[in-house]
Write a protein that holds these residues in place. Structure first.
Motif, mmCIF file in Angstrom:
data_model
loop_
_atom_site.group_PDB
_atom_site.id
_atom_site.type_symbol
_atom_site.label_atom_id
_atom_site.label_comp_id
_atom_site.label_asym_id
_atom_site.label_seq_id
_atom_site.Cartn_x
_atom_site.Cartn_y
_atom_site.Cartn_z
ATOM 1 N N LEU A 1 -6.093 3.286 -7.723
ATOM 2 C CA LEU A 1 -4.673 3.517 -7.156
ATOM 3 C C LEU A 1 -4.189 4.756 -7.161
ATOM 4 N N HIS B 1 0.923 -1.196 -0.030
ATOM 5 C CA HIS B 1 -0.199 -0.024 0.067
ATOM 6 C C HIS B 1 1.063 1.296 -0.077
ATOM 7 N N ASP B 2 0.624 2.185 1.060
ATOM 8 C CA ASP B 2 1.340 3.332 0.972
ATOM 9 C C ASP B 2 2.453 3.457 1.790
ATOM 10 N N ARG B 3 3.141 2.388 2.036
ATOM 11 C CA ARG B 3 4.189 2.090 3.017
ATOM 12 C C ARG B 3 5.414 2.411 2.195
ATOM 13 N N LYS C 1 4.518 4.874 6.775
ATOM 14 C CA LYS C 1 3.353 5.231 5.708
ATOM 15 C C LYS C 1 4.129 6.706 5.213
ATOM 16 N N GLU C 2 3.385 6.740 4.022
ATOM 17 C CA GLU C 2 4.019 7.753 3.308
ATOM 18 C C GLU C 2 3.545 9.420 4.072
ATOM 19 N N SER C 3 2.451 9.209 4.783
ATOM 20 C CA SER C 3 2.038 10.388 5.485
ATOM 21 C C SER C 3 2.839 10.910 6.693
ATOM 22 N N GLY D 1 0.815 2.196 -3.632
ATOM 23 C CA GLY D 1 0.353 3.198 -3.413
ATOM 24 C C GLY D 1 -1.026 2.818 -2.502
ATOM 25 N N ALA D 2 -1.658 3.712 -2.336
ATOM 26 C CA ALA D 2 -3.021 3.692 -1.485
ATOM 27 C C ALA D 2 -4.303 3.654 -2.486
ATOM 28 N N ARG D 3 -5.287 3.254 -2.106
ATOM 29 C CA ARG D 3 -6.534 3.285 -2.980
ATOM 30 C C ARG D 3 -7.562 4.247 -2.532
ATOM 31 N N ASN D 4 -8.287 5.034 -3.211
ATOM 32 C CA ASN D 4 -9.287 5.925 -2.837
ATOM 33 C C ASN D 4 -10.390 5.044 -2.698
#
Length: 104
Positions: A54, A7-9, A86-88, A46-49
């Motif tokens: 993606l 994912h967004d890691r 995480k990207e955040s 990437g993350a999913r909305n």
């Protein structure tokens, strides 16, 4: 490396900072803080909305980043200590010639 985050890691290698102060005093290991700069080693897809699409990450392998002091989870992969976050959790990307010179 044979590890791909999900994912967004992002997988990050800490970059050690200088062990001396501006006045030339050597800082012992016990008094040092953990570095808050690192190099991106691997990036997830990437993350999913909400629609299931993606959303790619803004980071790529090799980017020098700044992250929070307590960000990420420390792991050992192939004998190397790395962080997975995480990207955040990442505050920004260091750009320019100075960032690339410090990495070398």
């Amino acid at each position: 490396m044979k590890f791909r985050p999900l994912h967004d890691r992002v997988v990050v290698r800490r970059i050690e900072e200088d062990e001396r102060t501006a006045g030339g005093i050597i800082i012992p290991d016990t008094a040092k803080e953990k570095p808050m700069q690192g190099e991106v080693v691997a990036v997830g897809p990437g993350a999913r909305n909400d629609k299931g699409e993606l959303i790619a990450l803004d980071l790529k392998e090799g980017d020098r980043i700044i992250f929070g002091k307590w960000s990420g989870t420390e792991v050992k992969i192939n004998g190397e200590e790395l962080l997975i976050m995480k990207e955040s959790d990442i505050m920004g990307i260091l750009e320019g010639k100075k960032a690339s010179k410090k990495a070398a």
